[in-house]
Motif scaffolding. Structure first.
Motif, PDB file in Angstrom:
ATOM      1  N   GLY A   8      27.424 -40.599  -4.326  1.00 39.65           N
ATOM      2  CA  GLY A   8      26.836 -39.831  -3.231  1.00 39.65           C
ATOM      3  C   GLY A   8      26.999 -38.331  -3.419  1.00 39.65           C
ATOM      4  N   LEU A   9      28.177 -37.912  -3.875  1.00 37.06           N
ATOM      5  CA  LEU A   9      28.380 -36.477  -4.155  1.00 37.06           C
ATOM      6  C   LEU A   9      27.451 -36.003  -5.271  1.00 37.06           C
ATOM      7  N   LEU A  10      27.297 -36.839  -6.299  1.00 35.98           N
ATOM      8  CA  LEU A  10      26.379 -36.502  -7.381  1.00 35.98           C
ATOM      9  C   LEU A  10      24.949 -36.400  -6.849  1.00 35.98           C
ATOM     10  N   ARG A  53      26.350 -41.582   3.572  1.00 41.41           N
ATOM     11  CA  ARG A  53      25.358 -42.651   3.689  1.00 41.41           C
ATOM     12  C   ARG A  53      25.677 -43.809   2.749  1.00 41.41           C
ATOM     13  N   LEU A  54      26.035 -43.497   1.506  1.00 43.87           N
ATOM     14  CA  LEU A  54      26.315 -44.566   0.538  1.00 43.87           C
ATOM     15  C   LEU A  54      27.636 -45.268   0.828  1.00 43.87           C
ATOM     16  N   VAL A  55      28.628 -44.533   1.330  1.00 43.17           N
ATOM     17  CA  VAL A  55      29.905 -45.167   1.665  1.00 43.17           C
ATOM     18  C   VAL A  55      29.733 -46.127   2.840  1.00 43.17           C
ATOM     19  N   PHE A 111      30.497 -50.007   2.481  1.00 45.31           N
ATOM     20  CA  PHE A 111      31.471 -50.658   3.355  1.00 45.31           C
ATOM     21  C   PHE A 111      30.875 -51.910   3.992  1.00 45.31           C
ATOM     22  N   ILE A 112      29.671 -51.800   4.513  1.00 42.38           N
ATOM     23  CA  ILE A 112      29.032 -52.950   5.160  1.00 42.38           C
ATOM     24  C   ILE A 112      28.767 -54.055   4.147  1.00 42.38           C
ATOM     25  N   LEU A 113      28.285 -53.682   2.971  1.00 41.34           N
ATOM     26  CA  LEU A 113      28.013 -54.700   1.950  1.00 41.34           C
ATOM     27  C   LEU A 113      29.292 -55.366   1.454  1.00 41.34           C
TER      28      LEU A 113
END
Length: 159
Positions: free
Chosen positions: A61-63, A78-80, A84-86
């Motif tokens: 996400g930072l990249l 957003r990606l974390v 987490f949910i997945l």
């Protein structure tokens, strides 16, 4: 071990997803662009949780924030959240047929748009046009072929 792993597929697929995210597109196609990075990361979170996780999602996400020129931490958050949910529901999702997985991925992509809308609201950025809310539908429709393609590459036997 029943099948050898192709170690290049994970980094190559994530790099390609990042490049597809920065590829310039005309008007309406820009709004319909699926969140490729989230789709590819979702695949790897479901199929290879020993190789990717919350830390990978954060760094990716930072990249993405740097590559897309967005608010630092936006894509990371957003990606974390997606990761987490997945990770939380991985055991159930893995046994869904690909079509049901596509519906779940669609809901997760809508959740991602909600997070984006909240971030835009909090930072005073103009809200996304309505057409951007169709991108999760495109991502949901792309999930089955993407899943099959990545499965074929990941599980292909070495010659």
């Amino acid at each position: 071990m029943s099948r050898p792993r192709n170690g290049w597929v994970l980094p190559a697929s994530l790099l390609l997803a990042l490049l597809l995210g920065v590829l310039p597109l005309p008007g309406i196609l820009q709004a319909l662009r699926p969140y490729w990075l989230a789709l590819v990361l979702a695949y790897w979170l479901l199929e290879a949780p020993d190789r990717v996780g919350l830390g990978s999602a954060f760094l990716l996400g930072l990249l993405a924030d740097l590559a897309f020129g967005s608010l630092l931490g936006e894509h990371a958050l957003r990606l974390v959240v997606l990761a987490f949910i997945l990770e939380r529901f991985r055991a159930r999702l893995r046994f869904f047929p690909v079509t049901q997985q596509a519906l779940t991925i669609g809901v997760l992509l809508v959740n991602d748009r909600v997070i984006t809308a909240i971030l835009h609201l909090l930072t005073g950025t103009p809200p996304l046009p309505w057409a951007y809310w169709l991108a999760p539908l495109v991502g949901m429709l792309l999930w089955p072929p993407l899943h099959l393609l990545l499965d074929a590459l990941r599980l292909r036997r070495r010659a």
